[in-house]
Design a protein around this motif. Structure first.
Motif, PDB file in Angstrom:
ATOM      1  N   GLN A 446       0.843  -1.218   0.000  1.00 40.76           N
ATOM      2  CA  GLN A 446       0.000   0.000   0.000  1.00 40.76           C
ATOM      3  C   GLN A 446       0.868   1.254   0.000  1.00 40.76           C
ATOM      4  OE1 GLN A 446      -2.202   0.671   3.641  1.00 40.76           O
ATOM      5  NE2 GLN A 446      -3.922   1.546   2.513  1.00 40.76           N
ATOM      6  N   SER A 447       1.944   1.238   0.787  1.00 38.56           N
ATOM      7  CA  SER A 447       2.844   2.391   0.863  1.00 38.56           C
ATOM      8  C   SER A 447       3.546   2.607  -0.470  1.00 38.56           C
ATOM      9  CB  SER A 447       3.877   2.188   1.958  1.00 38.56           C
ATOM     10  OG  SER A 447       3.246   2.057   3.231  1.00 38.56           O
ATOM     11  N   LYS A 450       1.595   4.586  -3.152  1.00 36.36           N
ATOM     12  CA  LYS A 450       1.298   6.011  -2.915  1.00 36.36           C
ATOM     13  C   LYS A 450       2.276   6.907  -3.644  1.00 36.36           C
ATOM     14  CE  LYS A 450      -1.094   5.461   1.516  1.00 36.36           C
ATOM     15  NZ  LYS A 450      -1.088   5.809   2.945  1.00 36.36           N
TER      16      LYS A 450
END
Length: 450
Positions: A446-447, A450
């Motif tokens: 998820q990081s 970004k």
């Protein structure tokens, strides 16, 4: 290990895996003998030993019953997932066995335990430790074996004392043992690092340092490196021994996880040393419990006398009570029983960790890299994508009740750091490892998006 001791492990596992409560009855002796394919006398011997340790109690003409609370330490139901803790799992500590050994030590040695001992350690412990060391292919004369108050003490003494080669600089792997790094930097001792990865060492670089540097000794963890989790091959260990002899550099071999080795042919560097340049260190903290603070140092003849003198000035002797209890624990066979149990549990956790990471890595995403070790261990690492911050990742995971420890203390100040994330499952139960790894990798992915 005796059959009845193996059976004791099996019965403890049975009790732990079954929702027994205080006073619940165990299966009959006949049933247990059939279940475990052994004689009734073996079952009775195992049950009697468990009764001595207050795990069960007997009712005449009725059978054996469970004592309340014996598995409470293994009942971890909290939401916290601790992938940071490196100490052994408290649920696997041999509390009752070691309590028995402490009581037996006091009865056997009495006043001798409460007087000053010797810097070399208790003779009877050295005797039994020497015999045990042979199973690791470490053969040493009695005068070369010294009892220490944990490996950290041995390392601090070796760092401070002069060596026969007249050199002064200490070479350590990077990353490496954080407490030793802290000790060296706090005391401003001359130290340099050499990078180690899952691929091993750059041996050309190592040889250059040995040849041109003022290297007193090279500190290494050849087996199950902390924090990387990888091990040297046999050829690499043999090469290290040859280079040490060629350039008069000592090797300090920290074999702290020797008891978890699954490959019977995996020998330490010490086994290949023909020039008396390898110092072998063995800890009992990671296999029994950290508070024991007893380790073994096997030194060449040229270092034995100065090491003993430095140790005498440091603390006179190591705890005589701990030494006596450990001697009884080793001699009785309890250690073999415990080692078999904890090795099996850790092997199961290591396999689950490896399987979960392999599966997540193959799923794609490219946010991290995992290189499978030849033999999985309860501690390992992954390499994060350069765009990700290790510190931020750890902080975000902590908010999700997942604890990890930073790699930063494992590096010397100023040494280039790899973007590594350490993972340790010594204190994560088997049924939560897959869940934990899935959540960790999910947050990393998820990081990265970004």
């Amino acid at each position: 290990m005796y059959r009845y001791m193996q059976l004791m492990n099996n019965l403890e596992e049975l009790i732990a895996a079954t929702p027994y409560k205080d006073g619940h009855k165990l299966p009959s002796i006949r049933t247990l003998a059939s279940q475990y394919a052994c004689s009734k006398s073996t079952i009775i011997k195992a049950l009697e030993e468990l009764e001595k340790r207050h795990l069960i109690y007997a009712m005449p003409k009725s059978g054996y019953y469970v004592v309340k609370g014996i598995i409470s330490a293994d009942d971890s139901t909290g939401s916290l997932l601790d992938f940071a803790q490196t100490a052994p799992d408290p649920a696997l500590f041999p509390y009752l066995d070691f309590q028995h050994c402490i009581n037996k030590a006091i009865d056997t040695y009495q006043k001798d335990l409460f007087l000053y001992g010797t810097a070399k350690g208790m003779d009877s412990l050295i005797e039994i430790a020497r015999k045990q060391l042979t199973s690791y292919q470490v053969f040493a004369a009695e005068q070369h074996v010294i009892i220490v108050s944990g490996i950290q003490q041995a390392l601090s003494l070796l760092a401070a004392m002069p060596f026969p080669n007249g050199k002064s600089q200490i070479l350590i792997e990077q990353p490496g043992y954080h407490l030793f790094i802290s000790y060296l930097e706090t005391r401003r001792l001359p130290v340099i690092g050499i990078e180690r990865s899952h691929e091993g060492l750059d041996f050309d670089r190592l040889e250059t340092l040995f040849r041109t540097g003022d290297i007193k000794f090279f500190y290494t963890m050849p087996r199950f490196h902390n924090p990387l989790g990888c091990s040297y091959t046999r050829k690499e260990k043999q090469l290290l021994a040859r280079l040490a002899a060629k350039y008069d550099v000592y090797i300090v071999e920290d074999d702290y996880l020797a008891d978890f080795e699954q490959d019977s042919k995996a020998d330490p560097i010490y086994a290949y040393d023909s020039s008396s340049h390898v110092i072998y260190l063995k800890s009992y903290s990671k296999i029994i419990f950290p508070g024991l603070r007893i380790g073994i140092a096997v030194l060449p003849d040229s270092l034995t006398k100065p090491f003993r003198e430095y140790k005498r000035q440091n603390d006179i002797d190591s705890s005589m009570l701990s030494q006596a209890a450990l001697e009884i624990y080793l001699r009785s066979g309890m250690f073999e029983r415990h080692r078999s149990r904890i090795r099996d549990r850790y092997a199961a956790r290591a396999a689950l960790l490896d399987s979960a990471l392999t599966r997540e890595a193959s799923a794609g995403g490219g946010a991290f890299m995992y290189i499978r070790p030849e033999q999985p261990m309860v501690r390992t690492h992954i390499l994060l994508d350069p765009s990700l911050s290790e510190a931020s990742t750890i902080s975000r995971l902590q908010q999700e009740s997942i604890l990890l420890q930073s790699i930063e203390p494992d590096y010397l100040s100023g040494f280039p750091r790899k973007n590594l994330l350490k993972l340790n499952v010594t204190n994560v139960k088997e049924d939560r490892i897959e869940e934990g790894i899935g959540r960790i990798i999910g947050l990393i992915a998820q990081s990265a998006r970004k």
